[in-house]
Design a protein around this motif. Structure first.
Motif, PDB file in Angstrom:
ATOM      1  N   ASP A 116      41.295  46.893  33.219  1.00 45.28           N
ATOM      2  CA  ASP A 116      40.684  45.600  33.561  1.00 45.28           C
ATOM      3  C   ASP A 116      41.367  44.457  32.826  1.00 45.28           C
ATOM      4  O   ASP A 116      41.642  43.407  33.405  1.00 45.28           O
ATOM      5  CB  ASP A 116      39.190  45.600  33.219  1.00 45.28           C
ATOM      6  CG  ASP A 116      38.370  46.490  34.133  1.00 45.28           C
ATOM      7  OD1 ASP A 116      38.890  46.885  35.195  1.00 45.28           O
ATOM      8  OD2 ASP A 116      37.215  46.788  33.774  1.00 45.28           O
ATOM      9  N   LEU A 117      41.642  44.674  31.532  1.00 47.22           N
ATOM     10  CA  LEU A 117      42.301  43.649  30.732  1.00 47.22           C
ATOM     11  C   LEU A 117      43.694  43.344  31.279  1.00 47.22           C
ATOM     12  O   LEU A 117      44.050  42.182  31.478  1.00 47.22           O
ATOM     13  CB  LEU A 117      42.390  44.101  29.270  1.00 47.22           C
ATOM     14  CG  LEU A 117      43.110  43.175  28.305  1.00 47.22           C
ATOM     15  CD1 LEU A 117      42.369  41.839  28.168  1.00 47.22           C
ATOM     16  CD2 LEU A 117      43.248  43.842  26.935  1.00 47.22           C
ATOM     17  N   GLN A 126      44.910  43.934  34.270  1.00 48.39           N
ATOM     18  CA  GLN A 126      44.833  43.327  35.600  1.00 48.39           C
ATOM     19  C   GLN A 126      44.476  41.847  35.501  1.00 48.39           C
ATOM     20  O   GLN A 126      45.099  41.007  36.158  1.00 48.39           O
ATOM     21  CB  GLN A 126      43.808  44.047  36.463  1.00 48.39           C
ATOM     22  CG  GLN A 126      43.702  43.443  37.848  1.00 48.39           C
ATOM     23  CD  GLN A 126      42.694  44.166  38.721  1.00 48.39           C
ATOM     24  OE1 GLN A 126      42.091  45.152  38.322  1.00 48.39           O
ATOM     25  NE2 GLN A 126      42.516  43.668  39.916  1.00 48.39           N
ATOM     26  N   GLY A 127      43.499  41.516  34.676  1.00 42.24           N
ATOM     27  CA  GLY A 127      43.083  40.121  34.536  1.00 42.24           C
ATOM     28  C   GLY A 127      44.203  39.241  34.009  1.00 42.24           C
ATOM     29  O   GLY A 127      44.440  38.137  34.514  1.00 42.24           O
ATOM     30  N   GLU A 166      46.996  38.866  36.643  1.00 43.36           N
ATOM     31  CA  GLU A 166      46.605  37.930  37.710  1.00 43.36           C
ATOM     32  C   GLU A 166      46.855  36.492  37.271  1.00 43.36           C
ATOM     33  O   GLU A 166      47.407  35.689  38.020  1.00 43.36           O
ATOM     34  CB  GLU A 166      45.120  38.102  38.052  1.00 43.36           C
ATOM     35  CG  GLU A 166      44.815  39.320  38.865  1.00 43.36           C
ATOM     36  CD  GLU A 166      43.326  39.513  39.079  1.00 43.36           C
ATOM     37  OE1 GLU A 166      42.510  38.690  38.602  1.00 43.36           O
ATOM     38  OE2 GLU A 166      42.950  40.495  39.727  1.00 43.36           O
ATOM     39  N   LYS A 167      46.455  36.174  36.043  1.00 42.88           N
ATOM     40  CA  LYS A 167      46.639  34.813  35.537  1.00 42.88           C
ATOM     41  C   LYS A 167      48.121  34.490  35.357  1.00 42.88           C
ATOM     42  O   LYS A 167      48.578  33.417  35.722  1.00 42.88           O
ATOM     43  CB  LYS A 167      45.897  34.636  34.218  1.00 42.88           C
ATOM     44  CG  LYS A 167      44.400  34.630  34.374  1.00 42.88           C
ATOM     45  CD  LYS A 167      43.709  34.525  33.030  1.00 42.88           C
ATOM     46  CE  LYS A 167      42.208  34.613  33.199  1.00 42.88           C
ATOM     47  NZ  LYS A 167      41.512  34.678  31.924  1.00 42.88           N
ATOM     48  N   GLY A 184      42.676  37.649  25.199  1.00 37.66           N
ATOM     49  CA  GLY A 184      41.653  37.997  26.176  1.00 37.66           C
ATOM     50  C   GLY A 184      40.699  39.054  25.645  1.00 37.66           C
ATOM     51  O   GLY A 184      39.483  38.978  25.849  1.00 37.66           O
ATOM     52  N   ARG A 217      36.749  38.482  25.032  1.00 36.92           N
ATOM     53  CA  ARG A 217      35.778  39.359  25.693  1.00 36.92           C
ATOM     54  C   ARG A 217      34.886  40.025  24.666  1.00 36.92           C
ATOM     55  O   ARG A 217      33.677  40.140  24.850  1.00 36.92           O
ATOM     56  CB  ARG A 217      36.515  40.416  26.520  1.00 36.92           C
ATOM     57  CG  ARG A 217      35.595  41.276  27.340  1.00 36.92           C
ATOM     58  CD  ARG A 217      36.410  42.197  28.263  1.00 36.92           C
ATOM     59  NE  ARG A 217      35.566  42.852  29.214  1.00 36.92           N
ATOM     60  CZ  ARG A 217      34.953  44.011  28.991  1.00 36.92           C
ATOM     61  NH1 ARG A 217      35.113  44.629  27.849  1.00 36.92           N
ATOM     62  NH2 ARG A 217      34.196  44.555  29.918  1.00 36.92           N
TER      63      ARG A 217
END
Length: 171
Positions: free
Chosen positions: A41-42, A44-45, A48-49, A75, A79
């Motif tokens: 998840d980290l 991918q996020g 994406e940015k 990030g 989180r």
């Protein structure tokens, strides 16, 4: 049409960066977060940015990987700060959730690493898992070399304390 070709080259460049860097980024993310699902998840996020502004990332320095690692560390810390708070619920769920068992769950080093603050864990992972120098870590995390040294020193002291019995054969 000339602009389109340039945009296509930027997209292809980013795709190649992801292809080459993804396995290492996932390992780094796993070491930061403590489990492969949060790591994915980290990564991918952050990708994406970064992908949406790849051209600007390339302009920030010669090593986009360092920029991505810094983004991942930041990030993760953000989180962690958001979700470390207690989440209260009005009612208990009807059935207990089945916990996912991480194969490293009961390994003493992994348990001790999980207890480190996120910034210290990031320094340890970058230093000993990724093999980066203090200067590279400082650049990756956007901190001074002195901060890297102090965070590493604190982390090593904590790990020695927590793992002392294992090193001496007492556990």
């Amino acid at each position: 049409m000339a602009g389109f070709g340039g945009e296509r080259a930027v997209v292809e460049d980013f795709a190649e960066f992801v292809r080459v860097s993804l396995p290492g980024l996932l390992r780094y993310g796993h070491a930061l977060t403590g489990n492969p699902h949060d790591a994915a998840d980290l990564v991918q996020g952050v990708l994406e940015k970064v992908g949406s502004r790849w051209q600007s990332v390339l302009g920030k320095g010669p090593d986009p990987l360092a920029y991505v690692r810094r983004s991942m560390a930041n990030g993760h810390v953000s989180r962690w700060r958001r979700f470390r708070r207690e989440n209260l619920v009005a009612e208990f769920p009807d059935s207990a959730a089945q916990p996912h068992v991480d194969r490293l769950e009961h390994e003493p080093l992994w348990q001790a690493m999980r207890e480190l603050p996120p910034r210290q864990r990031a320094v340890v992972v970058l230093r000993f898992y990724e093999g980066l120098s203090e200067a590279e870590i400082a650049d990756s995390l956007g901190v001074t070399k002195g901060t890297v040294k102090s965070q590493n020193s604190k982390a090593m002291a904590t790990l020695r304390t927590k793992l002392g019995g294992f090193a001496d054969g007492r556990e």
